[in-house]
Motif scaffolding. Structure first.
Motif, PDB file in Angstrom:
ATOM      1  N   MET A 243      62.102 122.402  74.700  1.00 13.17           N
ATOM      2  CA  MET A 243      61.899 122.589  76.174  1.00 13.17           C
ATOM      3  C   MET A 243      62.524 123.864  76.674  1.00 13.17           C
ATOM      4  O   MET A 243      63.694 123.935  76.110  1.00 13.17           O
ATOM      5  CB  MET A 243      62.039 121.528  77.034  1.00 13.17           C
ATOM      6  CG  MET A 243      61.127 120.173  76.697  1.00 13.17           C
ATOM      7  SD  MET A 243      61.579 118.826  77.852  1.00 13.17           S
ATOM      8  CE  MET A 243      60.779 119.306  79.462  1.00 13.17           C
ATOM      9  N   SER A 244      62.152 124.778  77.548  1.00 14.97           N
ATOM     10  CA  SER A 244      62.815 125.870  78.062  1.00 14.97           C
ATOM     11  C   SER A 244      63.665 125.223  79.167  1.00 14.97           C
ATOM     12  O   SER A 244      63.626 124.098  79.944  1.00 14.97           O
ATOM     13  CB  SER A 244      61.702 126.887  78.294  1.00 14.97           C
ATOM     14  OG  SER A 244      61.129 126.391  79.543  1.00 14.97           O
TER      15      SER A 244
ATOM     16  N   ALA B 258      62.018 121.573  85.637  1.00 11.08           N
ATOM     17  CA  ALA B 258      60.954 120.891  86.209  1.00 11.08           C
ATOM     18  C   ALA B 258      60.822 119.374  85.968  1.00 11.08           C
ATOM     19  O   ALA B 258      60.264 118.721  87.160  1.00 11.08           O
ATOM     20  CB  ALA B 258      59.540 121.669  85.557  1.00 11.08           C
ATOM     21  N   ALA B 259      61.247 119.140  84.794  1.00  9.78           N
ATOM     22  CA  ALA B 259      61.375 117.422  84.405  1.00  9.78           C
ATOM     23  C   ALA B 259      62.173 116.929  85.476  1.00  9.78           C
ATOM     24  O   ALA B 259      62.018 115.679  85.930  1.00  9.78           O
ATOM     25  CB  ALA B 259      61.656 117.298  83.133  1.00  9.78           C
TER      26      ALA B 259
ATOM     27  N   GLU C  82      61.107 124.160  82.021  1.00 12.31           N
ATOM     28  CA  GLU C  82      60.830 123.112  81.764  1.00 12.31           C
ATOM     29  C   GLU C  82      61.836 121.867  82.007  1.00 12.31           C
ATOM     30  O   GLU C  82      61.354 120.904  82.673  1.00 12.31           O
ATOM     31  CB  GLU C  82      60.061 122.981  80.306  1.00 12.31           C
ATOM     32  CG  GLU C  82      59.049 123.910  79.951  1.00 12.31           C
ATOM     33  CD  GLU C  82      58.456 123.869  78.696  1.00 12.31           C
ATOM     34  OE1 GLU C  82      57.241 124.028  78.548  1.00 12.31           O
ATOM     35  OE2 GLU C  82      59.365 124.012  77.674  1.00 12.31           O
TER      36      GLU C  82
END
Length: 162
Positions: free
Chosen positions: A1-2, A8-9, A5
């Motif tokens: 995951m970047s 956002a999570a 990301e």
């Protein structure tokens, strides 16, 4: 995951738990560092059992100021050292991601189960603290046991994919 990301999570996780806590009138707050419901109050310098963020009241409203200062080359030290809130969120996100990969799993969104797990590990930590005398060195077994509680809790927050 970047990093994007992971952040956002974090936002999705925190919103999920905030809605649940409010809807069920549970007197807990989500940690601004990891998004899990670990704080009895905000801004009282409690330390999160999951990500070790010391809650000095900083949150999204203040994070951008610190990040701007970091970009300008200025470092501010507070209860969390030079670690920014964004850096902490990314760090714990990477830990959770790694734990999930180890078991081909995902972060647990079963709020009742997560709340039970947090309470269980908080109790374990308190039991260890009750056995401490204050004369222990950081490398003594009891401190190692105490530190392992956080790692165990972080692993418990990940469940196998169905």
């Amino acid at each position: 995951m970047s990093d994007v990301e992971i952040l956002a999570a974090f936002l999705a996780r925190r919103a999920h738990y905030d809605v649940y806590l409010q809807a069920n009138d549970i007197p807990l707050y989500t940690c601004p560092g990891c998004g899990f419901p670990t704080l009895a109050e905000r801004g009282s310098f409690d330390i999160c059992d999951i990500c070790s963020w010391e809650d000095d009241g900083q949150d999204d409203h203040a994070n951008s100021i610190l990040d701007e200062l970091l970009v300008a080359g200025m470092k501010i030290s507070g209860p969390n050292g030079h670690l920014s809130l964004t850096e902490n969120r990314i760090n714990i996100g990477r830990i959770l991601e790694t734990n999930a990969e180890l078991i081909n799993g995902e972060i647990d969104f079963d709020t009742a189960r997560v709340l039970r797990a947090i309470a269980f590990y908080q109790q374990r930590k308190e039991e260890i603290e009750d056995r401490m005398t204050g004369d222990e060195y950081p490398h003594d077994h009891i401190w190692m046991e105490w530190k392992e509680v956080k790692k165990d809790l972080q692993m418990t927050l990940v469940v196998p994919r169905l």
